[in-house]
Design an enzyme around this catalytic site. Sequence first.
Site, PDB file in Angstrom:
ATOM      1  N   SER A 124      -6.823 -16.820  -6.056  1.00 16.28           N
ATOM      2  CA  SER A 124      -7.086 -16.165  -4.769  1.00 16.28           C
ATOM      3  C   SER A 124      -8.040 -16.926  -3.873  1.00 16.28           C
ATOM      4  O   SER A 124      -8.191 -16.572  -2.706  1.00 16.28           O
ATOM      5  CB  SER A 124      -7.657 -14.770  -5.017  1.00 16.28           C
ATOM      6  OG  SER A 124      -6.755 -14.051  -5.817  1.00 16.28           O
ATOM      7  N   HIS A 127      -2.856  -1.771  -2.491  1.00 16.30           N
ATOM      8  CA  HIS A 127      -4.027  -1.647  -1.622  1.00 16.30           C
ATOM      9  C   HIS A 127      -3.779  -0.788  -0.402  1.00 16.30           C
ATOM     10  O   HIS A 127      -4.629  -0.674   0.480  1.00 16.30           O
ATOM     11  CB  HIS A 127      -4.474  -3.032  -1.144  1.00 16.30           C
ATOM     12  CG  HIS A 127      -4.949  -3.914  -2.257  1.00 16.30           C
ATOM     13  ND1 HIS A 127      -4.097  -4.704  -2.984  1.00 16.30           N
ATOM     14  CD2 HIS A 127      -6.177  -4.083  -2.787  1.00 16.30           C
ATOM     15  CE1 HIS A 127      -4.786  -5.364  -3.910  1.00 16.30           C
ATOM     16  NE2 HIS A 127      -6.062  -4.978  -3.820  1.00 16.30           N
ATOM     17  N   CYS A 180      -5.802  -8.864  -1.566  1.00 14.56           N
ATOM     18  CA  CYS A 180      -4.481  -8.248  -1.732  1.00 14.56           C
ATOM     19  C   CYS A 180      -3.416  -9.341  -1.864  1.00 14.56           C
ATOM     20  O   CYS A 180      -3.238 -10.162  -0.972  1.00 14.56           O
ATOM     21  CB  CYS A 180      -4.189  -7.356  -0.521  1.00 14.56           C
ATOM     22  SG  CYS A 180      -2.481  -6.807  -0.470  1.00 14.56           S
TER      23      CYS A 180
END
Lengths: 381, 617
Positions: B326, B371, B384
């Site tokens: 991420s 989310h 997300c």
Amino acid sequence: MKFDPRHNYLHLNRQQRPPLLRRLHLDFLLLAGLGFLACIAFLILFSAGGQSSELLVRQMVRLLIAGGVMCAIAQIPPRLLNRYSPAFYIGTVVLLLAVLVMGEIGKGAQRWLDLGILRFQPSEFAKIATPMMVAWYLAEHPLPPSWKRLAMAGGLILLPTLMIAKQPDLGTALLVAAAGAAVVFFAGLSWRIMLGMAGAIGALLPAIWYNLHGYQRDRIRTFLDPEADPLGKGYHIIQSKIAIGSGGIFGKGWLNGTQARLDFLPESSTDFIFAVLAEEFGLFGCLSLLAVYLLIITRCLFIVLEAQNTYSRLLSGSLTLTFFVYVFVNIGMVIGVLPVVGVPLPLISYGGTSMVTLLAGFGILMSILTHNKRLLAGGSL
Amino acid sequence: MTTQLTIRDNFLETRLFLNRIIAALVLVVLSSIGLVVRLVYLQVVGHEHYATLSRENYIKIAPLPPTRGLILDRNGEVLADNAPTYSLEIIPEQTTNLSATLEQLKELLHLSEEDVKRFQNLRLRHKGFESIPLKVHLSDEDMARFAVNLPKFPGVSIQGRLVRYYPQGELTSHVVGYVGRINEQELQNLDPAEYRGTYYMGKTGIEKTYENELHGKTGYEEMETNVQGRSIHAVGTTPAQSGANIHLSLDIKLQKTAYDALEHYDGAIVAVEPATGRVLVLASKPGFEPNGFVTGIDDATYTALQNAEDRPLYNRAIRGHYPPGSTIKPFMGLAGLELGAVDASQRLFCPGYYQLPNQEHHYRDWRKSGHGTVNLTDAITQSCDVYFYELAHRLGIERMHDFLKQFGFGEKTGIDLAGETGGVLPSQAWKRKRRHQAWFPGETLIAGIGQGYVQVTPLQLARAVAILANRGKVVQPHLADRLQSHIGEQYPNPHVEADTNTFIPASSGHWKTIVDAMIDVVHSAHGTAKGINYNLTYQIAGKTGTAQVFTVRQDEEYKDLHVSEKLRDHAWFIAFAPADHPRIAIVVLAEHGGHGGSLAAPMARQVIEQYLAETGQ
């Protein structure tokens, strides 16, 4: 007034008397030249021998002995030399034979004859005995010699030469042959025969080559191409050339020759001593030494010219030419134009027997000069 | 008649004889001229040649090895030093009785058979007047014991030499590297003149990169030498020039904090000064003890180091390839904004999975429940995945590749350390070339969340973070700050490019959106790294990441506790601080550390805190 060399002149007054040196049968000019050479020799030897005074002392002792021999021989009148030439020659040949026999027993090279207290090389005698014998033989009859006498003379030369070559000592053998040949040359051997002999020797070269010892062949090969084995057999000559070349015009200075001092140059106090001179004193030193030699030779040629009888002429001529051959062969080998043969630089190289022989030769020359009635009578000395 | 004949003969003979004397004179003169010509040729024409040969004969050159330059940190702390060591050496020629001497020394200093044997071997290869080492690295005790008995051992002496020493040991093992004995192969690539008398060279790290500068210039002593090679005396000396001291931008105290912060985890922490690219911390854990390599490490120890499961010799910071996970999202977000694929206010619904049109396959979000409705800021703050699946889908792999490439992904940073690797930034062309396969649309999605083919090194990521912190200014990370001779002269650094002044063109509004989102990661209530925002007097912009080590099958669920340590995810955290005027950009990677937010972020905060405190607010 006629002078008789056998007389003593003590009853004459100072002006009328021949000078002292003359009465001692010595020649000032030759003595001066030889003395000068000796001085040069001490100078170079001190440097070449690692600045050891021991070496100098021994050389000085040798010089004194050799000088004594020279003075003694100078007293012998030429006619006595002439008379005893055959006996001296025969004695030398016998000694050479003894050396060969003992060499046979001892297995290997043998040059020395050891008489307990005295060790000497009979081949050195041959250097004088051979020209004496040939001169005696050829002087008996009018010159130029006949074919028969020439052949005989050739035999007289070859006998000791071959015996010495067999020892084996090629350098001395060549010098003995040269001394004998020089007599024949002065006796008037015709140029045509000389050319013919040169041609014959040329034709015989292959045969000579095959009869040489391995090390002798190597020396010649090395001479022809020293770079082929720079660390082995070519080492001497390469290092010698480096020493000479690096000396330049004025040299590196006395005691500053690196080639000799740091042991790169082999045999630096004996056969290769000329390279030390060339390194430390340069071209200037070399030419000076050569000039001294040439002055001595000029004086010798004067003696030859003035010699009164055929025997004296032939013998003095031969001794003079041989002296030059010594110089030429040694320098020639050190500067790499002749193969390495064991010939010392006359009166400079460290070593005993050759010096005695050389000075004995000068003794003979002085004897021939100082027993010359005509010169004494003319007062030109 | 007879008398007459004799008279005629005499006349003839005299003429003949005179001729011969003249001939002899000519012979003598010609021969002498021959000798003179040859002498002139040797001594005048060939003089220079023979003088050179003569000089080569007797002048031997003894090298004077230079002192190696030091390596220091930004505060002048020495990281690579030259420490004197002492060895016992023998000059065989000067001993009275060599074997008795050896026997006595053996007893006095407890020498091993090995020492004596090695000495005997060395003796065969050296001349009698040369000094041969018997025992290297004498202990203080041995030195003292020998010193007392020195008069009993003629020809034996203690010789001092400088040997490289790394006072920080393991802490700098991957940055500074180490020197070792020059091997045959290396010798062939070195200038033999410069390395006469030098037995060590840099093998890794700064020691290797800056070998030329550190080594210095070898001096020479010209020795007059005789035919046996014995030195007589020195005739000339060219002194050696010490190598340059290298001042690193590395902060050794910060490095130690980072190293300790990693605790028992393997991993790496890289921190740079964003404005300049100066590397402050480059820690790779585990490290190793470099001093062992200097004096020669034994095979067993080396093999053990090489085969150790945690690979201590491996510099993870510049060689380790990891999926960025991420941590790629801020860069992806900027790509989306710049290329117009999304705008900051646009909202997407995240149901916890993503499906490509007409495909069954579920691309999962890390939060199974989803989310909900998220904009770009939310997507970065909460990390997300579904938002970025969609963004990646809209961008396509080629546009992603081209944009991310500007941050230096997929290529070496050019740091002044040997052995750096370049990571992977995939594209269709890359896949065709390397895998001989066509690109699948699903792979674009995976790449969009920093998984799949995408691989980065911690250093690479640190550079990208620095560029982000700079709002676009591209920098080259480097360790050596300045090269200085021992008398203070500055040398140019050949291994670091001058500031290129390149900028990634993006609107300041877009930079702000992304940076603000990263601030939220730490400072907002939903941020994945909110755990580190207590007592902060400044703002940290960060992003957590979790790099998958193995793929979870469709019907499986990933549960930290169920997977063994070796298969747990890598924890990432990237950050820069203070967010408005960044002074430090940092990347933390903890292998198999699980979640970035809970594990890696606190490590990063420790380092940031200390650095900002040290350098003043």
